[in-house]
Motif scaffolding. Sequence first.
Motif, mmCIF file in Angstrom:
data_model
loop_
_atom_site.group_PDB
_atom_site.id
_atom_site.type_symbol
_atom_site.label_atom_id
_atom_site.label_comp_id
_atom_site.label_asym_id
_atom_site.label_seq_id
_atom_site.Cartn_x
_atom_site.Cartn_y
_atom_site.Cartn_z
ATOM 1 N N ASN A 1 0.938 -1.247 -0.129
ATOM 2 C CA ASN A 1 0.023 0.140 0.041
ATOM 3 C C ASN A 1 0.882 1.174 -0.068
ATOM 4 O O ASN A 1 0.713 2.159 -0.906
ATOM 5 N N VAL A 2 1.890 1.200 0.852
ATOM 6 C CA VAL A 2 2.608 2.474 1.128
ATOM 7 C C VAL A 2 3.531 2.753 -0.007
ATOM 8 O O VAL A 2 3.638 3.988 -0.402
ATOM 9 N N THR A 3 4.018 1.663 -0.658
ATOM 10 C CA THR A 3 4.919 1.739 -1.931
ATOM 11 C C THR A 3 4.189 2.365 -3.062
ATOM 12 O O THR A 3 4.517 3.171 -3.668
ATOM 13 N N GLY A 4 3.030 1.735 -2.966
ATOM 14 C CA GLY A 4 1.967 2.076 -4.273
ATOM 15 C C GLY A 4 1.627 3.720 -4.090
ATOM 16 O O GLY A 4 1.252 4.438 -5.022
ATOM 17 N N ASP A 5 1.743 4.272 -2.587
ATOM 18 C CA ASP A 5 1.168 5.466 -2.507
ATOM 19 C C ASP A 5 2.180 6.544 -2.911
ATOM 20 O O ASP A 5 1.823 7.716 -3.745
ATOM 21 N N GLY A 6 3.434 6.060 -3.291
ATOM 22 C CA GLY A 6 4.647 6.799 -3.889
ATOM 23 C C GLY A 6 4.346 6.975 -5.385
ATOM 24 O O GLY A 6 4.468 7.893 -6.114
ATOM 25 N N VAL A 7 3.468 5.748 -5.930
ATOM 26 C CA VAL A 7 3.415 6.009 -7.444
ATOM 27 C C VAL A 7 2.235 7.060 -7.715
ATOM 28 O O VAL A 7 2.355 7.783 -8.592
ATOM 29 N N ILE A 8 1.203 6.842 -6.696
ATOM 30 C CA ILE A 8 -0.064 7.883 -6.993
ATOM 31 C C ILE A 8 0.375 9.176 -6.928
ATOM 32 O O ILE A 8 0.061 10.088 -7.600
#
Length: 382
Positions: free
Chosen positions: A363-370
């Motif tokens: 989730n957190v790593t994907g937040d960086g992509v968003i």
Amino acid sequence: MSLIIKLIAGILGGILAGLYLPLGLTELLYTAKVIIGQLISFTIPLIILFFIASGIAGLPKTSGHLLGKTVGFAYSSTVIAGTLAVLLVLFATGFFEGSIVYEAAKGAELKGYIQLEIPPIMSVMTALAAAFIFGIGISQLNLGQLKDVVDQGRDVIDALLAKVIIPALPFYIAGVFAEMAVAGTVVDTLSTFGVVLVAAVGMHWLWLTTLFIVTGLMLKRSPLELVKNMLPAYFTAIGTMSSAATIPVSLRASKANGVSEEVANFSVPLCATIHLSGSTITIVTCAMAVMFLSPTMAIPSLLEMLPFIFMLGVVMIAAPGAPGGAVMSALGLLTSMLGFDESAIALMIALYLAQDSFGTACNVTGDGVIALWVNRFSEKAE
């Protein structure tokens, strides 16, 4: 990590109790499972009502263009991740063939000493509709006092989860595995557990790889560089098992990837609440695995799972910050849309909690992509 250790202890304790303790003592454990299960069922609509209403009412009203982009990208990411998880699980159905039965066989059923029923005060869909009505109404009409009520209701349920339900889950799981041990189905179930957990974590990495490759191509930057900058957030989330607790590290990582101060400070904290693609992958994977294991559930198709995924993306807004919060929020959909019974719910919780830290890290790593996407399209709009 202590919750995982307690969960493992609960599984082992339940198995040993079912195999070696007298039936009367095992039924004490089963009674605890029944009581905790009733409390969980009662709490599910309240989680949805208060957390979703509070989440919608609390969405920032400033920076409208950033809000729309962040919510849109986060929801799309969650839905696509869940859809890909369904496709991959359907492709790998061979892992789950064999009609493994996790329910107690006739003649081997345990009976509780107390017959307790705590009916929920409303259905899941009623709670969901009410949450949207009140959340949107509070936001549009600026009803400060009513917002305080839903926020305080959220705090009460959050405390109930953190101080009562989550700590009681090892006993709940122990009761389930004691029942399976008495029925003689525990070995097959445990062997499938390992496959499902490895598959879920593998899907997390596959999803993150896809996200960073696509983002790198879009930004004309090296995906490896983008991933490298986000690794501190990934490993911090594994340790904390909390997206919120990882926000400071996520902010630094996003800014290191070139996200502007304004976008990072807005999108990263918001995504910590609304973007749970990793949790969605796990919930979908584990749910389908439990359905494969069940002798009473049909194997779902992609079309049958899509409504569940779309609703799951919405309900994830309600996920409490405590470990296991995402699966607790999803229980209502699992029961109302997929037909999960108490045994299936218990297995679902056990599977989810065993990998919760990895789901949070995804989730957190994907937040960086968003944040990178919002930054890119905000610059383009300007």
